[in-house]
Scaffold this motif. Structure first.
Motif, PDB file in Angstrom:
ATOM      1  N   SER A  82      30.833  29.525  34.935  1.00 44.30           N
ATOM      2  CA  SER A  82      29.911  28.519  34.430  1.00 44.30           C
ATOM      3  C   SER A  82      28.720  28.378  35.359  1.00 44.30           C
ATOM      4  O   SER A  82      28.870  28.411  36.584  1.00 44.30           O
ATOM      5  CB  SER A  82      30.637  27.169  34.312  1.00 44.30           C
ATOM      6  OG  SER A  82      29.726  26.114  34.085  1.00 44.30           O
ATOM      7  N   ASP A 115      29.580  21.826  31.849  1.00 43.20           N
ATOM      8  CA  ASP A 115      30.361  22.535  30.842  1.00 43.20           C
ATOM      9  C   ASP A 115      31.736  21.902  30.655  1.00 43.20           C
ATOM     10  O   ASP A 115      32.297  21.924  29.554  1.00 43.20           O
ATOM     11  CB  ASP A 115      30.487  24.011  31.211  1.00 43.20           C
ATOM     12  CG  ASP A 115      29.177  24.768  31.027  1.00 43.20           C
ATOM     13  OD1 ASP A 115      28.313  24.282  30.281  1.00 43.20           O
ATOM     14  OD2 ASP A 115      29.020  25.843  31.628  1.00 43.20           O
ATOM     15  N   TYR A 130      33.807  20.953  27.146  1.00 46.36           N
ATOM     16  CA  TYR A 130      35.147  21.426  26.796  1.00 46.36           C
ATOM     17  C   TYR A 130      36.153  20.285  26.707  1.00 46.36           C
ATOM     18  O   TYR A 130      37.064  20.331  25.877  1.00 46.36           O
ATOM     19  CB  TYR A 130      35.598  22.504  27.780  1.00 46.36           C
ATOM     20  CG  TYR A 130      34.916  23.822  27.525  1.00 46.36           C
ATOM     21  CD1 TYR A 130      35.266  24.604  26.436  1.00 46.36           C
ATOM     22  CD2 TYR A 130      33.884  24.279  28.353  1.00 46.36           C
ATOM     23  CE1 TYR A 130      34.617  25.796  26.167  1.00 46.36           C
ATOM     24  CE2 TYR A 130      33.236  25.475  28.104  1.00 46.36           C
ATOM     25  CZ  TYR A 130      33.601  26.232  27.007  1.00 46.36           C
ATOM     26  OH  TYR A 130      32.946  27.417  26.739  1.00 46.36           O
ATOM     27  N   LEU A 160      36.813  25.567  35.439  1.00 41.38           N
ATOM     28  CA  LEU A 160      35.386  25.863  35.375  1.00 41.38           C
ATOM     29  C   LEU A 160      34.927  26.265  36.773  1.00 41.38           C
ATOM     30  O   LEU A 160      34.974  25.465  37.709  1.00 41.38           O
ATOM     31  CB  LEU A 160      34.609  24.658  34.868  1.00 41.38           C
ATOM     32  CG  LEU A 160      34.637  24.337  33.366  1.00 41.38           C
ATOM     33  CD1 LEU A 160      34.000  25.459  32.574  1.00 41.38           C
ATOM     34  CD2 LEU A 160      36.010  24.010  32.859  1.00 41.38           C
ATOM     35  N   ALA A 163      25.723  22.649  23.500  1.00 39.69           N
ATOM     36  CA  ALA A 163      26.108  23.947  22.953  1.00 39.69           C
ATOM     37  C   ALA A 163      25.073  24.397  21.925  1.00 39.69           C
ATOM     38  O   ALA A 163      24.246  23.603  21.436  1.00 39.69           O
ATOM     39  CB  ALA A 163      27.492  23.866  22.322  1.00 39.69           C
ATOM     40  N   ASP A 210      28.469  27.754  24.874  1.00 37.80           N
ATOM     41  CA  ASP A 210      28.214  26.632  25.775  1.00 37.80           C
ATOM     42  C   ASP A 210      26.880  26.849  26.464  1.00 37.80           C
ATOM     43  O   ASP A 210      26.209  27.872  26.260  1.00 37.80           O
ATOM     44  CB  ASP A 210      29.390  26.429  26.746  1.00 37.80           C
ATOM     45  CG  ASP A 210      29.587  27.595  27.716  1.00 37.80           C
ATOM     46  OD1 ASP A 210      28.625  28.339  28.011  1.00 37.80           O
ATOM     47  OD2 ASP A 210      30.726  27.755  28.207  1.00 37.80           O
ATOM     48  N   SER A 215      26.166  27.654  29.385  1.00 34.05           N
ATOM     49  CA  SER A 215      26.181  28.829  30.259  1.00 34.05           C
ATOM     50  C   SER A 215      26.199  30.125  29.467  1.00 34.05           C
ATOM     51  O   SER A 215      26.164  31.207  30.058  1.00 34.05           O
ATOM     52  CB  SER A 215      27.400  28.779  31.183  1.00 34.05           C
ATOM     53  OG  SER A 215      27.351  27.635  32.012  1.00 34.05           O
TER      54      SER A 215
END
Length: 242
Positions: free
Chosen positions: A133, A139, A143, A172, A210, A228, A230
């Motif tokens: 990430s 992030d 999630y 992460l 996202a 996401d 990243s």
């Protein structure tokens, strides 16, 4: 919401699936396509993840943003030997002097067999799902919202886990370099009866940064392919599983 699938790719999904079935003790499931493999990793009656393997034509590319860390612990050497006997092989992904052992499945997908760590108590055979990430805290917020998993003590910079605090950790981790290609392994999430529907889950993910995947391969499915912030792909599934 729930994290339902770990989706992998392989040139021979059935052969690769036989390896993972034996390695993890998966329950066989009927795949969505004859070319695919699907098996269930059951942690207990209420906690499970499905391992899904879909076909690709190319070997694994370099770089691995999401992979499986298997629990080795005090039996790490024995676990490694058993996996080698099932068709795994040692592989070099740039690790130097590390306490875990890096292997590859029969298709070349890397995974790790981990040393003893207190955080891996009650995980089952899969200790963790490390995900690269650009901003782990940011992030992790996404999630947590789309899986229902909760923050917990772990090894990654930020770690999430099923609210029962059983099963693998979603770790992460700071990315070594920005994402440049489609991930060969990704996660699928699914709406549940007492949460938002598929569209609501997509809107929730969009509100947390996202984006929708716009490539041709991402279109025309009953699921929605997203990324996401990243760049890591994930899918929002449709119909509620029974």
């Amino acid at each position: 919401m729930r994290l339902e699938n770990i989706v992998m790719q392989a040139r021979d999904p059935r052969a690769t699936g036989r390896f993972w079935s034996a390695a993890l003790g998966l329950e066989a499931l009927a795949p969505g396509s004859p070319e695919d493999y699907e098996g269930r990793l059951r942690i207990d009656d209420d906690v499970w993840l499905d391992i899904c393997i879909e076909p690709v034509t190319e070997p694994p590319p370099p770089g691995w943003r999401l992979h499986l860390d298997l629990r080795g612990g005090a039996q790490q050497a024995e676990v490694v030997e058993r996996l080698l006997g099932l068709g795994a092989r040692h592989t070099d992904i740039g690790q130097v002097d590390v306490p875990w052992v890096v292997l590859a499945d029969p298709d070349g997908n890397p995974f790790c067999v981990m040393q003893e760590r207190a955080a891996y108590a009650d995980t089952g055979p899969v200790a963790a799902l490390p995900l690269d990430s650009a901003d782990p805290a940011r992030d992790a917020e996404l999630y947590a919202a789309i899986t229902g998993w909760v923050p917990t003590e772990g090894v990654g910079l930020v770690t999430l886990r099923h609210p029962s605090l059983r099963g693998p950790l979603l770790e992460l981790c700071p990315e070594p370099e920005p994402k440049v290609r489609q991930n060969r392994t990704h996660l699928d999430v699914r709406p549940t009866r007492d949460g938002p529907d598929q569209r609501g889950l997509v809107e929730l993910a969009l509100s947390l940064g996202a984006s929708l995947a716009t490539e041709d391969w991402a279109q025309g499915h009953p699921w929605t392919v997203m990324r996401d912030v990243s760049g890591n792909e994930f899918c929002v599934l449709g119909d509620i599983a029974h």
